[in-house]
Every structure is written in C-alpha cells, then in structure tokens.
Design a protein around this motif. Structure first.
Motif, PDB file in Angstrom:
ATOM      1  N   ALA A   1       0.826  -1.204   0.000  1.00  0.00           N
ATOM      2  CA  ALA A   1       0.000   0.000   0.000  1.00  0.00           C
ATOM      3  C   ALA A   1       0.862   1.257   0.000  1.00  0.00           C
ATOM      4  CB  ALA A   1      -0.949   0.003   1.201  1.00  0.00           C
ATOM      5  N   ALA A   2       2.138   1.122   0.354  1.00  0.00           N
ATOM      6  CA  ALA A   2       3.067   2.256   0.249  1.00  0.00           C
ATOM      7  C   ALA A   2       3.397   2.466  -1.231  1.00  0.00           C
ATOM      8  CB  ALA A   2       4.321   2.001   1.073  1.00  0.00           C
ATOM      9  N   THR A   3       4.155   1.554  -1.839  1.00  0.00           N
ATOM     10  CA  THR A   3       4.283   1.555  -3.304  1.00  0.00           C
ATOM     11  C   THR A   3       4.458   0.118  -3.781  1.00  0.00           C
ATOM     12  OG1 THR A   3       6.707   1.603  -3.573  1.00  0.00           O
ATOM     13  CG2 THR A   3       5.619   3.725  -3.259  1.00  0.00           C
ATOM     14  N   TYR A   4       4.271  -0.088  -5.080  1.00  0.00           N
ATOM     15  CA  TYR A   4       4.359  -1.449  -5.611  1.00  0.00           C
ATOM     16  C   TYR A   4       5.803  -1.925  -5.718  1.00  0.00           C
ATOM     17  CZ  TYR A   4       4.708   1.050 -10.119  1.00  0.00           C
ATOM     18  OH  TYR A   4       5.059   1.898 -11.128  1.00  0.00           O
ATOM     19  N   ILE A   5       6.757  -1.103  -5.271  1.00  0.00           N
ATOM     20  CA  ILE A   5       8.139  -1.579  -5.178  1.00  0.00           C
ATOM     21  C   ILE A   5       8.438  -1.982  -3.738  1.00  0.00           C
ATOM     22  CG2 ILE A   5      10.577  -0.970  -5.461  1.00  0.00           C
ATOM     23  CD1 ILE A   5       9.622   0.920  -7.732  1.00  0.00           C
ATOM     24  N   VAL A   6       7.938  -1.161  -2.789  1.00  0.00           N
ATOM     25  CA  VAL A   6       8.164  -1.464  -1.373  1.00  0.00           C
ATOM     26  C   VAL A   6       7.554  -2.832  -1.021  1.00  0.00           C
ATOM     27  CG1 VAL A   6       7.809  -0.693   0.992  1.00  0.00           C
ATOM     28  CG2 VAL A   6       8.169   0.994  -0.800  1.00  0.00           C
ATOM     29  N   GLY A   7       6.374  -3.131  -1.584  1.00  0.00           N
ATOM     30  CA  GLY A   7       5.696  -4.403  -1.294  1.00  0.00           C
ATOM     31  C   GLY A   7       6.553  -5.615  -1.598  1.00  0.00           C
ATOM     32  N   PRO A   8       6.952  -5.801  -2.861  1.00  0.00           N
ATOM     33  CA  PRO A   8       7.769  -6.968  -3.198  1.00  0.00           C
ATOM     34  C   PRO A   8       9.126  -6.986  -2.507  1.00  0.00           C
ATOM     35  CG  PRO A   8       7.020  -5.826  -5.188  1.00  0.00           C
ATOM     36  CD  PRO A   8       6.483  -5.064  -4.028  1.00  0.00           C
ATOM     37  N   VAL A   9       9.757  -5.820  -2.328  1.00  0.00           N
ATOM     38  CA  VAL A   9      11.063  -5.786  -1.654  1.00  0.00           C
ATOM     39  C   VAL A   9      10.906  -6.288  -0.217  1.00  0.00           C
ATOM     40  CG1 VAL A   9      12.862  -4.272  -0.722  1.00  0.00           C
ATOM     41  CG2 VAL A   9      12.113  -3.990  -3.083  1.00  0.00           C
ATOM     42  N   THR A  10       9.859  -5.798   0.455  1.00  0.00           N
ATOM     43  CA  THR A  10       9.597  -6.234   1.825  1.00  0.00           C
ATOM     44  C   THR A  10       9.230  -7.712   1.863  1.00  0.00           C
ATOM     45  OG1 THR A  10       8.818  -4.020   2.386  1.00  0.00           O
ATOM     46  CG2 THR A  10       8.174  -5.790   3.868  1.00  0.00           C
ATOM     47  N   GLY A  11       8.338  -8.113   0.951  1.00  0.00           N
ATOM     48  CA  GLY A  11       7.902  -9.502   0.899  1.00  0.00           C
ATOM     49  C   GLY A  11       9.058 -10.453   0.659  1.00  0.00           C
ATOM     50  N   THR A  12       9.949 -10.073  -0.253  1.00  0.00           N
ATOM     51  CA  THR A  12      11.101 -10.911  -0.561  1.00  0.00           C
ATOM     52  C   THR A  12      12.023 -11.012   0.647  1.00  0.00           C
ATOM     53  OG1 THR A  12      10.956 -10.077  -2.811  1.00  0.00           O
ATOM     54  CG2 THR A  12      12.927 -11.312  -2.258  1.00  0.00           C
ATOM     55  N   ALA A  13      12.228  -9.897   1.314  1.00  0.00           N
ATOM     56  CA  ALA A  13      13.120  -9.886   2.479  1.00  0.00           C
ATOM     57  C   ALA A  13      12.571 -10.761   3.600  1.00  0.00           C
ATOM     58  CB  ALA A  13      13.318  -8.451   2.973  1.00  0.00           C
ATOM     59  N   LEU A  14      11.231 -10.800   3.727  1.00  0.00           N
ATOM     60  CA  LEU A  14      10.621 -11.558   4.829  1.00  0.00           C
ATOM     61  C   LEU A  14      10.281 -12.986   4.436  1.00  0.00           C
ATOM     62  CD1 LEU A  14       8.138  -8.847   6.219  1.00  0.00           C
ATOM     63  CD2 LEU A  14      10.335  -9.505   7.192  1.00  0.00           C
ATOM     64  N   GLY A  15      10.355 -13.283   3.124  1.00  0.00           N
ATOM     65  CA  GLY A  15      10.014 -14.618   2.663  1.00  0.00           C
ATOM     66  C   GLY A  15       8.524 -14.852   2.528  1.00  0.00           C
ATOM     67  N   ALA A  16       7.793 -13.851   2.038  1.00  0.00           N
ATOM     68  CA  ALA A  16       6.354 -13.995   1.830  1.00  0.00           C
ATOM     69  C   ALA A  16       6.083 -14.855   0.598  1.00  0.00           C
ATOM     70  CB  ALA A  16       5.717 -12.622   1.664  1.00  0.00           C
ATOM     71  N   SER A  17       4.895 -15.476   0.561  1.00  0.00           N
ATOM     72  CA  SER A  17       4.551 -16.300  -0.597  1.00  0.00           C
ATOM     73  C   SER A  17       4.239 -15.413  -1.792  1.00  0.00           C
ATOM     74  CB  SER A  17       3.333 -17.167  -0.265  1.00  0.00           C
ATOM     75  OG  SER A  17       2.213 -16.347  -0.050  1.00  0.00           O
ATOM     76  N   SER A  18       4.318 -15.999  -2.996  1.00  0.00           N
ATOM     77  CA  SER A  18       4.239 -15.175  -4.196  1.00  0.00           C
ATOM     78  C   SER A  18       2.839 -14.599  -4.407  1.00  0.00           C
ATOM     79  CB  SER A  18       4.676 -15.974  -5.424  1.00  0.00           C
ATOM     80  OG  SER A  18       3.719 -16.959  -5.710  1.00  0.00           O
ATOM     81  N   ASP A  19       1.794 -15.290  -3.917  1.00  0.00           N
ATOM     82  CA  ASP A  19       0.466 -14.703  -4.099  1.00  0.00           C
ATOM     83  C   ASP A  19       0.272 -13.487  -3.201  1.00  0.00           C
ATOM     84  OD1 ASP A  19       0.630 -16.712  -2.125  1.00  0.00           O
ATOM     85  OD2 ASP A  19      -1.539 -16.728  -1.904  1.00  0.00           O
ATOM     86  N   VAL A  20       0.899 -13.512  -2.036  1.00  0.00           N
ATOM     87  CA  VAL A  20       0.842 -12.333  -1.160  1.00  0.00           C
ATOM     88  C   VAL A  20       1.613 -11.169  -1.795  1.00  0.00           C
ATOM     89  CG1 VAL A  20       1.632 -11.403   1.051  1.00  0.00           C
ATOM     90  CG2 VAL A  20       0.452 -13.591   0.980  1.00  0.00           C
ATOM     91  N   VAL A  21       2.768 -11.490  -2.375  1.00  0.00           N
ATOM     92  CA  VAL A  21       3.544 -10.451  -3.055  1.00  0.00           C
ATOM     93  C   VAL A  21       2.726  -9.862  -4.202  1.00  0.00           C
ATOM     94  CG1 VAL A  21       5.588 -10.018  -4.478  1.00  0.00           C
ATOM     95  CG2 VAL A  21       5.798 -11.377  -2.401  1.00  0.00           C
TER      96      VAL A  21
END
Lengths: 122, 258
Positions: B150-170
C-alpha cells in the motif's frame, strides 16, 4: 551547444542515481534511495551557481528545457504501460487497501501544509 | 492479399522504429486529448489529465489483448511506448524539471518535506495492514507485505522478498500499490483545489505523502506542471524509506501486535 545541456543533465542524472544506489547499499536496502532527488538538487545547484550560469548559454539551456517539456508526453507513455489489468482484477482487498491509503494521504496534505507554514522560516 | 502484406510490413516497420513511433503516438493522444478537453469539458479538465486517463484505458485494453504486464507496450506495434514511458526516460525528464525550480521553496519546506515522507510511508502501511487484517489475514509476514504494498508497488515486493512472503501475497501487495498509483494519477487533479495543492510548499508535502513516483509524476502533470519538481523531489525518497522501514521496524511492530 544544445548537447552540452543534455550532457550536463545526463551527468547530474547519473551522479544522482549512483549516489542513490550507494546510499541504498549503505543502509542495506535493495532500492535506490533518493537518486532522482539527489540528481535534481545537483542540477538546481549547478544552474543556480552564478559562475556556471554565466556559461550556460541559451542553446545549452534548451538542451535541458527540451527534456523538461517532454515530461508530460513521457508520463502519458508511462500511463499507457501500466499493468492496469492486474490492478483491477486482483480482487477487492488490494483495491480497498490502495484506495484507502490514497484517501487518507490526501486528507493529511492540508494538515501538514499548515504545520510547515506555521513554523519559523529559517 | 497484397494489401495484407503491405499492412504487415508497415506494422513491422513501425515496430522496428519503436521509440519514434511512440513519439508520434503520444503526440496524437495528446492532441486528441487537448481537443476533447477544450470541446467536451470546456477546459474544465486539463488536456494532460485526459491524456493520462486515455493512456490508462489503452493500457487496460493492451493488457487484456496480450495478457502481458506492460499494458499497451506489450502490443508489438507500441513496444516503443514501453521505452519512452520506462523509468529511464521518466526519471531523466523529472530531473530536467528541476531546472529553474525555486531553491528557496525547497529550503523552507525542508524538514516538513522529510517528515512527510516518513509519515506517508507509515500511514499507507498502517492502512494497508489494517485492510489485510480486516480481510482475514493473520500471518504477520503477509500483513506486513500487503501493508508495504500500500506504500508503493516496489516497497511491497522488496519487503515480501526480504521476509520470505509467498508469491500470491507479493502479487496482492503489487496490486495494492498499482491501485494506489493509478488512483493518485486520476484523483490528484480532481481533489487538488480542496487539499490546497496549488503551491510549491504543498506540492513537496504531497510528493512525500503519496510517494508513488509514477502517481505523483502524472498527478502533478495533470494538475499544474510547475509543481512537478517539488513533488517529484520528495517522492523519490519515499520508496527508499519504505524499503528501509518495511522489513524492519514495521514488521517488528506488526509481529508484536498480531
């Protein structure tokens, strides 16, 4: 010469982006931190410093103002390459999250604007 | 038959000269939009706002037609639009808008501008994370990733990747960020007057609070091009700050609450 202006712009851009990447690496994030902002500050400083200003002829300046004028056309091209389908077809949660984030941020602009103006000018 | 081959070779020629074709394309879209702005809306809606909306609509049809992720740019004929509208030209032009900007306005709003970036990231994150929780997400990693999106569509995936989120969440976080950026493009000229977005000072704060570079770029272009350098300046720090806070402080906060 017009190309001097373009080259100056390119130099500011590249230095800014390199600095932004370095800053990102320094604080350990996988992103460019303020690269474009740094480049803008550089260009501002260069174009405002009197010694360089004298040497920036009209033709040189037009190498920069051309790209400034191309900004809106570029933004239109940018709009045309957005993944609009993904945004509208991803289900309600993403749309609600994005929409609320925008509305709340819009609402806060007048508040922060007043805050800044009330402060003593440095 | 001969006409078909002629048509094919014309398309092939235009695709081969992609960037030049994109110049012509954007020029035509802008000309038509300025005409629509004058005739249909009697100048009430800015020509560039119409053009940006038209670009988004074309991007939608491009995406539907090709199934790709780059809107109209996935259509072979318009591949050059992807280059012209890509980050390289966009950022180059944004830097150019700083030429002749008012250094004094920047100095004056310096600290509020910086503050607005941090507030903007945290605010969007909290809203996004709250929505994720409201929709039934309980895993802190997923909630953090969606909030970051919700911040930006770059912050989302960068954060998700760093935390190990699943790809559908990303993917969801990217969609939230996309919705935000598109809404900022369309919404800014509509609300500009009401939120006092008519001077360099508020443009700096606007850029910091919204943060989406593409949204801010298009939103200000459609409102008042003179404001572009101020909003763009603060917005460029937003994604960096978001990538810094998302996987660290904000994640710990979410993990502590949930």
């Amino acid at each position: 010469m017009v190309v001097y202006g373009v080259a100056l712009l390119a130099a500011c851009y590249l230095i800014g982006v390199i600095a932004g990447d370095a800053l990102g690496a320094l604080i350990g994030v996988q992103a460019n931190v303020g690269g474009v902002g740094i480049a803008m500050l550089l260009l501002l400083l260069v174009s405002n410093s009197t010694s360089i200003k004298l040497q920036l002829g009209e033709a040189t300046a037009s190498g920069i103002t051309f790209w400034s004028a191309m900004y809106i056309p570029i933004v239109i091209a940018m709009a045309a390459k957005q993944n609009v389908v993904a945004a509208v077809s991803s289900g309600w949660m993403a749309v609600v999250a994005g929409t609320l984030a925008v509305l709340v941020s819009f609402a806060l602009i007048p508040v922060l604007s007043r805050l800044g103006r009330g402060a003593p000018k440095v | 038959m001969a006409l078909d081959t002629l048509f094919d070779s014309l398309v092939e020629l235009l695709a081969r000269n992609g960037l030049i074709t994109a110049f012509l394309f954007v020029g035509l879209v802008l000309a038509l939009s300025n005409w629509l702005s004058k005739v249909v809306t009697r100048g009430q809606v800015h020509g560039s706002a119409v053009a940006i909306a038209a670009g988004l609509v074309l991007a939608y049809f491009g995406g539907v037609a090709t199934g790709g992720s780059k809107g109209l740019a996935d259509v072979g004929l318009f591949a050059g639009v992807g280059l012209l509208g890509g980050a390289m030209f966009r950022d180059f032009a944004i830097v150019a808008t700083a030429y002749g900007a008012d250094l004094g306005a920047l100095r004056q709003a310096g600290w509020v501008g910086a503050l607005s970036v941090v507030i903007g990231v945290v605010l969007s994150f909290v809203v996004g994370a709250a929505v994720a929780v409201a929709f039934g997400f309980t895993d802190p990693i997923a909630v953090t990733t969606i909030g970051a999106g919700a911040a930006t569509y770059i912050v989302g995936p960068v954060t998700g990747t760093a935390l190990g989120a699943s790809s559908d969440v990303v993917a969801l976080s990217v969609a939230a960020g996309l919705t935000k950026s598109i809404l900022v493009m369309i919404g800014t000229p509509l609300v500009a007057k009401r939120i006092g977005l008519d001077n360099a000072h508020s443009a700096l704060i606007y850029g910091g609070l919204m943060g989406t570079t593409s949204g801010v770029a298009a939103g200000l272009a459609a409102t008042d091009p003179k404001l572009v350098p101020y909003g763009a300046m603060t917005a460029t720090f937003y994604t960096g700050v978001g990538c810094l806070l998302g996987p660290s402080v904000l994640y710990f906060l979410v993990a502590a609450i949930l």
